[in-house]
Design a protein around this motif. Structure first.
Motif, PDB file in Angstrom:
ATOM      1  N   ALA A  56       0.828  -1.206   0.000  1.00 57.29           N
ATOM      2  CA  ALA A  56       0.000   0.000   0.000  1.00 57.29           C
ATOM      3  C   ALA A  56       0.865   1.260   0.000  1.00 57.29           C
ATOM      4  CB  ALA A  56      -0.939   0.000   1.203  1.00 57.29           C
ATOM      5  N   ILE A  57       1.935   1.246   0.774  1.00 58.04           N
ATOM      6  CA  ILE A  57       2.840   2.400   0.817  1.00 58.04           C
ATOM      7  C   ILE A  57       3.502   2.597  -0.544  1.00 58.04           C
ATOM      8  CG2 ILE A  57       4.996   3.294   1.799  1.00 58.04           C
ATOM      9  CD1 ILE A  57       4.131   1.938   4.462  1.00 58.04           C
ATOM     10  N   ALA A  58       3.950   1.517  -1.160  1.00 59.25           N
ATOM     11  CA  ALA A  58       4.578   1.615  -2.480  1.00 59.25           C
ATOM     12  C   ALA A  58       3.586   2.179  -3.505  1.00 59.25           C
ATOM     13  CB  ALA A  58       5.091   0.250  -2.922  1.00 59.25           C
ATOM     14  N   ALA A  59       2.358   1.690  -3.487  1.00 63.08           N
ATOM     15  CA  ALA A  59       1.341   2.194  -4.420  1.00 63.08           C
ATOM     16  C   ALA A  59       1.078   3.676  -4.181  1.00 63.08           C
ATOM     17  CB  ALA A  59       0.054   1.385  -4.279  1.00 63.08           C
ATOM     18  N   LEU A  60       1.014   4.070  -2.931  1.00 60.87           N
ATOM     19  CA  LEU A  60       0.798   5.473  -2.585  1.00 60.87           C
ATOM     20  C   LEU A  60       1.937   6.346  -3.098  1.00 60.87           C
ATOM     21  CD1 LEU A  60      -1.422   6.943  -0.940  1.00 60.87           C
ATOM     22  CD2 LEU A  60       0.089   6.765   1.030  1.00 60.87           C
ATOM     23  N   ALA A  61       3.167   5.895  -2.904  1.00 60.60           N
ATOM     24  CA  ALA A  61       4.337   6.658  -3.355  1.00 60.60           C
ATOM     25  C   ALA A  61       4.360   6.766  -4.881  1.00 60.60           C
ATOM     26  CB  ALA A  61       5.616   6.010  -2.850  1.00 60.60           C
ATOM     27  N   LEU A  62       4.096   5.665  -5.552  1.00 59.54           N
ATOM     28  CA  LEU A  62       4.102   5.691  -7.020  1.00 59.54           C
ATOM     29  C   LEU A  62       2.967   6.551  -7.558  1.00 59.54           C
ATOM     30  CD1 LEU A  62       4.985   1.952  -7.726  1.00 59.54           C
ATOM     31  CD2 LEU A  62       6.516   3.945  -7.845  1.00 59.54           C
ATOM     32  N   ASP A  63       1.840   6.552  -6.864  1.00 57.74           N
ATOM     33  CA  ASP A  63       0.730   7.429  -7.239  1.00 57.74           C
ATOM     34  C   ASP A  63       1.115   8.889  -7.030  1.00 57.74           C
ATOM     35  OD1 ASP A  63      -2.517   7.334  -7.655  1.00 57.74           O
ATOM     36  OD2 ASP A  63      -1.877   9.034  -6.410  1.00 57.74           O
ATOM     37  N   ARG A  64       1.757   9.172  -5.928  1.00 59.07           N
ATOM     38  CA  ARG A  64       2.131  10.551  -5.589  1.00 59.07           C
ATOM     39  C   ARG A  64       3.012  11.186  -6.658  1.00 59.07           C
ATOM     40  NH1 ARG A  64       1.726  15.153  -4.861  1.00 59.07           N
ATOM     41  NH2 ARG A  64       2.916  16.369  -3.370  1.00 59.07           N
ATOM     42  N   VAL A  65       3.909  10.390  -7.243  1.00 59.97           N
ATOM     43  CA  VAL A  65       4.809  10.944  -8.270  1.00 59.97           C
ATOM     44  C   VAL A  65       4.260  10.775  -9.681  1.00 59.97           C
ATOM     45  CG1 VAL A  65       6.854  10.692  -6.820  1.00 59.97           C
ATOM     46  CG2 VAL A  65       6.254   8.865  -8.429  1.00 59.97           C
ATOM     47  N   GLY A  66       3.062  10.205  -9.799  1.00 57.03           N
ATOM     48  CA  GLY A  66       2.407  10.128 -11.102  1.00 57.03           C
ATOM     49  C   GLY A  66       2.727   8.911 -11.946  1.00 57.03           C
ATOM     50  N   LEU A  67       3.391   7.916 -11.372  1.00 57.78           N
ATOM     51  CA  LEU A  67       3.686   6.707 -12.153  1.00 57.78           C
ATOM     52  C   LEU A  67       2.466   5.804 -12.295  1.00 57.78           C
ATOM     53  CD1 LEU A  67       7.283   5.753 -10.986  1.00 57.78           C
ATOM     54  CD2 LEU A  67       6.571   6.626 -13.213  1.00 57.78           C
ATOM     55  N   ILE A  68       1.581   5.859 -11.309  1.00 54.92           N
ATOM     56  CA  ILE A  68       0.311   5.152 -11.394  1.00 54.92           C
ATOM     57  C   ILE A  68      -0.764   6.113 -10.895  1.00 54.92           C
ATOM     58  CG2 ILE A  68       1.316   2.844 -11.120  1.00 54.92           C
ATOM     59  CD1 ILE A  68       0.372   2.855  -8.206  1.00 54.92           C
ATOM     60  N   ASP A  69      -2.028   5.768 -11.142  1.00 55.16           N
ATOM     61  CA  ASP A  69      -3.125   6.616 -10.684  1.00 55.16           C
ATOM     62  C   ASP A  69      -4.178   5.732 -10.043  1.00 55.16           C
ATOM     63  OD1 ASP A  69      -4.720   8.800 -10.205  1.00 55.16           O
ATOM     64  OD2 ASP A  69      -5.518   8.896 -12.239  1.00 55.16           O
ATOM     65  N   VAL A  70      -4.077   5.562  -8.711  1.00 56.43           N
ATOM     66  CA  VAL A  70      -5.008   4.677  -8.007  1.00 56.43           C
ATOM     67  C   VAL A  70      -5.836   5.393  -6.946  1.00 56.43           C
ATOM     68  CG1 VAL A  70      -3.757   2.530  -8.458  1.00 56.43           C
ATOM     69  CG2 VAL A  70      -3.189   3.890  -6.454  1.00 56.43           C
ATOM     70  N   VAL A  75      -5.444  12.272  -1.445  1.00 58.28           N
ATOM     71  CA  VAL A  75      -5.167  11.071  -0.652  1.00 58.28           C
ATOM     72  C   VAL A  75      -3.678  10.740  -0.695  1.00 58.28           C
ATOM     73  CG1 VAL A  75      -5.590   8.587  -0.451  1.00 58.28           C
ATOM     74  CG2 VAL A  75      -7.490  10.146  -0.916  1.00 58.28           C
ATOM     75  N   SER A  76      -3.081  10.807  -1.870  1.00 56.59           N
ATOM     76  CA  SER A  76      -1.651  10.485  -1.959  1.00 56.59           C
ATOM     77  C   SER A  76      -0.803  11.563  -1.295  1.00 56.59           C
ATOM     78  CB  SER A  76      -1.216  10.259  -3.411  1.00 56.59           C
ATOM     79  OG  SER A  76      -1.331  11.436  -4.170  1.00 56.59           O
ATOM     80  N   THR A  77      -1.233  12.803  -1.364  1.00 56.09           N
ATOM     81  CA  THR A  77      -0.486  13.886  -0.719  1.00 56.09           C
ATOM     82  C   THR A  77      -0.501  13.723   0.804  1.00 56.09           C
ATOM     83  OG1 THR A  77      -0.989  15.410  -2.520  1.00 56.09           O
ATOM     84  CG2 THR A  77      -0.326  16.391  -0.428  1.00 56.09           C
ATOM     85  N   ILE A  78      -1.678  13.614   1.367  1.00 55.16           N
ATOM     86  CA  ILE A  78      -1.800  13.442   2.821  1.00 55.16           C
ATOM     87  C   ILE A  78      -1.228  12.091   3.246  1.00 55.16           C
ATOM     88  CG2 ILE A  78      -3.441  13.210   4.726  1.00 55.16           C
ATOM     89  CD1 ILE A  78      -5.228  15.227   3.123  1.00 55.16           C
ATOM     90  N   GLY A  79      -1.504  11.083   2.455  1.00 51.30           N
ATOM     91  CA  GLY A  79      -1.034   9.736   2.770  1.00 51.30           C
ATOM     92  C   GLY A  79       0.477   9.648   2.890  1.00 51.30           C
ATOM     93  N   MET A  80       1.186  10.333   2.023  1.00 48.20           N
ATOM     94  CA  MET A  80       2.648  10.268   2.099  1.00 48.20           C
ATOM     95  C   MET A  80       3.178  10.966   3.349  1.00 48.20           C
ATOM     96  SD  MET A  80       3.873   8.222  -0.015  1.00 48.20           S
ATOM     97  CE  MET A  80       5.536   8.496   0.568  1.00 48.20           C
ATOM     98  N   TRP A  81       2.486  11.983   3.835  1.00 50.17           N
ATOM     99  CA  TRP A  81       2.898  12.600   5.096  1.00 50.17           C
ATOM    100  C   TRP A  81       2.636  11.658   6.263  1.00 50.17           C
ATOM    101  CZ3 TRP A  81       6.315  16.171   5.286  1.00 50.17           C
ATOM    102  CH2 TRP A  81       6.456  17.060   4.210  1.00 50.17           C
ATOM    103  N   VAL A  82       1.559  10.910   6.184  1.00 55.33           N
ATOM    104  CA  VAL A  82       1.283   9.905   7.212  1.00 55.33           C
ATOM    105  C   VAL A  82       2.353   8.817   7.170  1.00 55.33           C
ATOM    106  CG1 VAL A  82      -0.350   8.108   7.932  1.00 55.33           C
ATOM    107  CG2 VAL A  82      -1.197  10.371   7.262  1.00 55.33           C
ATOM    108  N   VAL A  83       2.731   8.393   5.968  1.00 51.64           N
ATOM    109  CA  VAL A  83       3.780   7.381   5.807  1.00 51.64           C
ATOM    110  C   VAL A  83       5.097   7.905   6.380  1.00 51.64           C
ATOM    111  CG1 VAL A  83       5.225   6.216   4.077  1.00 51.64           C
ATOM    112  CG2 VAL A  83       2.723   6.199   3.855  1.00 51.64           C
ATOM    113  N   PHE A  84       5.417   9.152   6.108  1.00 54.54           N
ATOM    114  CA  PHE A  84       6.637   9.738   6.668  1.00 54.54           C
ATOM    115  C   PHE A  84       6.611   9.662   8.200  1.00 54.54           C
ATOM    116  CE2 PHE A  84       8.585  13.711   8.380  1.00 54.54           C
ATOM    117  CZ  PHE A  84       9.911  13.338   8.215  1.00 54.54           C
ATOM    118  N   GLY A  85       5.484  10.039   8.797  1.00 53.47           N
ATOM    119  CA  GLY A  85       5.344   9.955  10.254  1.00 53.47           C
ATOM    120  C   GLY A  85       5.478   8.526  10.757  1.00 53.47           C
ATOM    121  N   TYR A  86       4.907   7.582  10.021  1.00 52.92           N
ATOM    122  CA  TYR A  86       4.994   6.154  10.356  1.00 52.92           C
ATOM    123  C   TYR A  86       6.453   5.703  10.387  1.00 52.92           C
ATOM    124  CZ  TYR A  86       4.480   1.094   9.436  1.00 52.92           C
ATOM    125  OH  TYR A  86       4.575  -0.278   9.462  1.00 52.92           O
ATOM    126  N   PHE A  87       7.230   6.121   9.387  1.00 51.88           N
ATOM    127  CA  PHE A  87       8.636   5.722   9.342  1.00 51.88           C
ATOM    128  C   PHE A  87       9.463   6.436  10.416  1.00 51.88           C
ATOM    129  CE2 PHE A  87       7.978   4.395   4.735  1.00 51.88           C
ATOM    130  CZ  PHE A  87       7.927   3.050   5.053  1.00 51.88           C
TER     131      PHE A  87
END
Length: 123
Positions: A56-70, A75-87
């Motif tokens: 899910a994190i990989a899909a979110l990251a790839l979506d955020r940079v435009g390689l995929i669109d899911v 969601v990808s913008t906020i989601g990546m900040w949540v992922v950053f906090g998680y890490f």
């Protein structure tokens, strides 16, 4: 885009590691607090859940940079900040692990994942 790809590659390696743990590989000292050489059933299930989270994190990251669109952009913008906090939390948790192998191996890995997720979040 390179940060998202690097993040995805590292997550794929970690997913393979978690799969090995779930299948009974004697690598438990590197994960889940390092208390078990071979993980008990509940932690094996946790390893399988980790694989889903990594995907899910990989899909979110790839979506955020435009390689995929899911997911929508918000969601990808906020989601990546949540992922950053998680890490970032993962850095702390691995750094205080009682297991030296986990502490010395996983803390740098999660630090790199935090840095890469920050770069993706800022993109």
């Amino acid at each position: 885009m390179p940060a998202a790809i690097a993040l995805t590659v590292i997550l794929a390696v970690l997913a393979a590691f978690q799969l090995a743990l779930a299948l009974g590989a004697p690598l438990g000292r590197f994960a889940w607090g390092g208390a078990h050489r071979v993980l008990p059933t509940r932690l094996r299930i946790g390893s399988l859940v980790s694989i889903v989270i990594y995907a899910a994190i990989a899909a979110l990251a790839l979506d955020r940079v435009g390689l995929i669109d899911v997911v929508p952009d918000a969601v990808s913008t906020i989601g990546m900040w949540v992922v950053f906090g998680y890490f970032v939390l993962g850095i702390v948790m691995n750094a205080i692990s009682r297991s030296k192998p986990e502490r010395y191996t996983m803390t740098p890995v999660v630090t790199l994942l935090a840095l890469l997720s920050l770069l993706v979040a800022l993109s």
